[in-house]
Design a protein around this motif. Structure first.
Motif, PDB file in Angstrom:
ATOM      1  N   ARG A 126       0.841  -1.218   0.000  1.00 21.74           N
ATOM      2  CA  ARG A 126       0.000   0.000   0.000  1.00 21.74           C
ATOM      3  C   ARG A 126       0.865   1.253   0.000  1.00 21.74           C
ATOM      4  O   ARG A 126       0.619   2.206  -0.745  1.00 21.74           O
ATOM      5  N   LEU A 127       1.894   1.220   0.857  1.00 24.35           N
ATOM      6  CA  LEU A 127       2.728   2.421   0.973  1.00 24.35           C
ATOM      7  C   LEU A 127       3.590   2.621  -0.272  1.00 24.35           C
ATOM      8  O   LEU A 127       3.774   3.750  -0.737  1.00 24.35           O
ATOM      9  N   ILE A 128       4.105   1.524  -0.814  1.00 19.43           N
ATOM     10  CA  ILE A 128       4.945   1.667  -2.020  1.00 19.43           C
ATOM     11  C   ILE A 128       4.088   2.121  -3.198  1.00 19.43           C
ATOM     12  O   ILE A 128       4.499   2.974  -3.982  1.00 19.43           O
ATOM     13  N   ARG A 129       2.901   1.578  -3.296  1.00 20.27           N
ATOM     14  CA  ARG A 129       2.045   2.006  -4.414  1.00 20.27           C
ATOM     15  C   ARG A 129       1.669   3.483  -4.273  1.00 20.27           C
ATOM     16  O   ARG A 129       1.490   4.178  -5.271  1.00 20.27           O
ATOM     17  N   HIS A 130       1.581   3.949  -3.048  1.00 22.38           N
ATOM     18  CA  HIS A 130       1.352   5.389  -2.870  1.00 22.38           C
ATOM     19  C   HIS A 130       2.593   6.171  -3.299  1.00 22.38           C
ATOM     20  O   HIS A 130       2.501   7.160  -4.046  1.00 22.38           O
ATOM     21  N   ALA A 131       3.760   5.710  -2.855  1.00 22.52           N
ATOM     22  CA  ALA A 131       5.005   6.389  -3.244  1.00 22.52           C
ATOM     23  C   ALA A 131       5.137   6.432  -4.773  1.00 22.52           C
ATOM     24  O   ALA A 131       5.619   7.418  -5.343  1.00 22.52           O
ATOM     25  N   MET A 132       4.668   5.370  -5.422  1.00 20.76           N
ATOM     26  CA  MET A 132       4.757   5.319  -6.892  1.00 20.76           C
ATOM     27  C   MET A 132       3.972   6.449  -7.554  1.00 20.76           C
ATOM     28  O   MET A 132       4.306   6.878  -8.655  1.00 20.76           O
ATOM     29  N   THR A 133       2.929   6.918  -6.883  1.00 23.36           N
ATOM     30  CA  THR A 133       2.173   8.025  -7.481  1.00 23.36           C
ATOM     31  C   THR A 133       3.014   9.303  -7.502  1.00 23.36           C
ATOM     32  O   THR A 133       2.674  10.263  -8.175  1.00 23.36           O
ATOM     33  N   ASN A 134       4.109   9.290  -6.763  1.00 24.57           N
ATOM     34  CA  ASN A 134       5.072  10.406  -6.808  1.00 24.57           C
ATOM     35  C   ASN A 134       6.326  10.019  -7.579  1.00 24.57           C
ATOM     36  O   ASN A 134       7.382  10.637  -7.416  1.00 24.57           O
ATOM     37  N   ARG A 135       6.217   8.964  -8.369  1.00 22.62           N
ATOM     38  CA  ARG A 135       7.330   8.463  -9.200  1.00 22.62           C
ATOM     39  C   ARG A 135       8.510   7.974  -8.374  1.00 22.62           C
ATOM     40  O   ARG A 135       9.661   8.075  -8.785  1.00 22.62           O
TER      41      ARG A 135
END
Ligand SMILES: C[S@@+](CC[C@H](N)C(=O)[O-])C[C@H]1O[C@@H](n2cnc3c(N)ncnc32)[C@H](O)[C@@H]1O
Length: 430
Positions: A126-135
């Motif tokens: 969940r946290l990594i997929r959120h970070a991915m939204t910031n590239r």
């Protein structure tokens, strides 16, 4: 009000200026910009290329404005109020050392990553997929994580890792408690009563003292500061080239709070007649000489000195403060300036190299955002402040009217200013 013609104006700025940058890349054999982990981590054109840097800034500012217009006020503020979650996912990536567990050129499954980091797989995902939204990281195929250029920096750049750690772990709670501190200590100028001390529950002990108690935390702070002050627009060359040091001849230059003396080394290289004294707290100056190249050792001395106490180097030509006064409220800023007075000869120069707040909307919006963020950071950490030119003038005047303030200046591309005052005992104290 923004009319539709403003939208067209912005898209045209974006098209024209982007083409200028892209043509420059093509003519100079530079790689295009990309989020790929092997892409350059910095804009691949030096700051000295003012034309391309200007084009780049126009694109950055126009795309931001176009984005904000297109999103609209209600949607903007709704999600802006949630932006602290960007910090949360970044903090998790930092804290659990995720970047180092992802191969630079390959991919890793969430299951493997959870094992390597010791974090619950579902929460990690969940946290990594959120970070991915910031590239920060990407998911090249479902269930697998790979690097981007940004996440790769969290492997390759130790000082950036420190910066991310300091901001997301140490400063983020301070920001969250700043309003509490303002309510509890209205208008306080004491660093021991700032948001940082409320957040970390050591009211009465200022941030620097608290961080200094823990070597790992202090080391991270030092690395983070190197990352910040080595960033675009803060390079020491702007100071070396941005003031007529050569006109001062064989001047003595006292760098107060000068850390390991890197400013003096940079000046010593260009101005062979100048001599230097670097003053800082005892622990810092103890390490200083080992960081000075041997060819400058006879011109750069180190001295332990607390800048709140009377200045021991008498009759120097320049008393210099870099990144010092913005860490101080006016109360302590005035004390620091007054502590110089017993040492000053007529004509002595007090030179401050620091931020100088612009009048609203008069500078590049990207720079304005950074400098205003720096200002609120000073509030949250230390009850200190950034100042505009008038504030610096007032600070000198309050310290003593015999400081004759000469103003603030900067050079193109530089995010700092040089403020200068001269000691003039002929000015009436009245
Ligand atoms: C933000 S750093 C700036 C360092 C350096 N001037 C630069 O440009 O990077 C602040 C410096 O002030 C020093 N410092 C803090 N309190 C001090 C004090 N009371 N007297 C002398 N130096 C102090 C710190 O040790 C640190 O090196």
């Amino acid at each position: 009000m923004a009319s539709s013609s403003r939208l067209i104006e912005l898209t045209s700025i974006i098209a024209i200026q982007t083409k200028k940058v892209d043509d420059y890349f093509a003519q100079n054999g530079l790689p295009g910009l990309s989020f790929d982990p092997n892409a350059p981590a910095d804009f691949p054109v030096p700051n000295s290329n003012l034309e391309i840097q200007e084009a780049r800034r126009k694109v950055v500012n126009a795309t931001q404005e176009l984005h904000d217009l297109m999103v609209g006020p209600r949607e903007s503020i709704r999600w802006m109020a949630w932006s602290y979650n960007d910090n949360l996912s970044l903090h998790a990536v930092y804290h659990f050392n995720v970047a180092k567990a992802v191969p630079i050129d390959g991919e890793v499954s969430y299951t493997e990553l959870a094992k390597a980091t010791g974090v619950d797989e579902n929460n990690l995902k969940r946290l990594i997929r959120h970070a991915m939204t910031n590239r920060i990281f990407k998911e090249p195929r479902e269930g697998f994580v790979a690097h981007t250029a940004a996440s790769r920096l969290l492997v390759d750049d130790p000082q950036m890792i420190d910066w991310v750690g300091l901001c997301s772990a140490d400063f983020f709670p301070a920001a969250a408690h700043t309003v509490d501190a303002m309510v509890k200590y209205p208008g306080s100028q004491e660093p021991s009563e700032a948001g940082f001390t409320v957040a970390w529950r050591h009211e009465g002990t200022p941030m620097f003292m608290e961080i200094g108690k823990n070597p790992a935390r202090a080391k991270r702070f030092g690395g983070a500061m190197q990352s910040l002050t080595g960033g675009e627009g803060y390079e020491v060359d702007y100071l070396v080239d941005g003031y007529p040091w050569g006109d001062l001849g064989d001047a003595t230059f006292v760098d107060i709070g000068g850390s390991f003396g890197f400013v003096c080394v940079a000046l010593a290289k260009k101005f062979p007649g100048m001599k230097f004294v670097v003053q800082d707290l005892p622990k810092t100056v103890a390490d200083g000489p080992s960081k000075v190249p041997p060819e400058f050792a006879d011109r750069i001395q180190f001295q332990a000195h607390n800048f709140l106490t009377p200045q021991p180097v008498k009759d120097a030509d320049v008393y210099f403060f870099r990144w010092i006064l913005h860490n101080q409220s006016d109360k302590y800023g005035v004390e620091i300036l007054r502590a110089l007075i017993p040492a000053l000869k007529p004509g002595a120069r007090i030179i401050i190299n620091d931020n100088c707040l612009p009048k609203p909307n008069t500078i590049d919006p990207w720079d304005e955002k950074i400098t205003r963020t720096m200002d609120v950071t000073m509030l949250e950490l230390l009850n200190a402040r950034e100042r505009d030119e008038n504030d610096y003038m007032e600070l000198f005047k309050t310290a003593d009217p015999r400081f004759k303030f000469l103003g603030a200046k900067t050079s193109k591309g530089c995010r700092m200013h040089i403020m200068e005052a001269v000691w003039d005992p002929e000015i009436s104290k009245a």
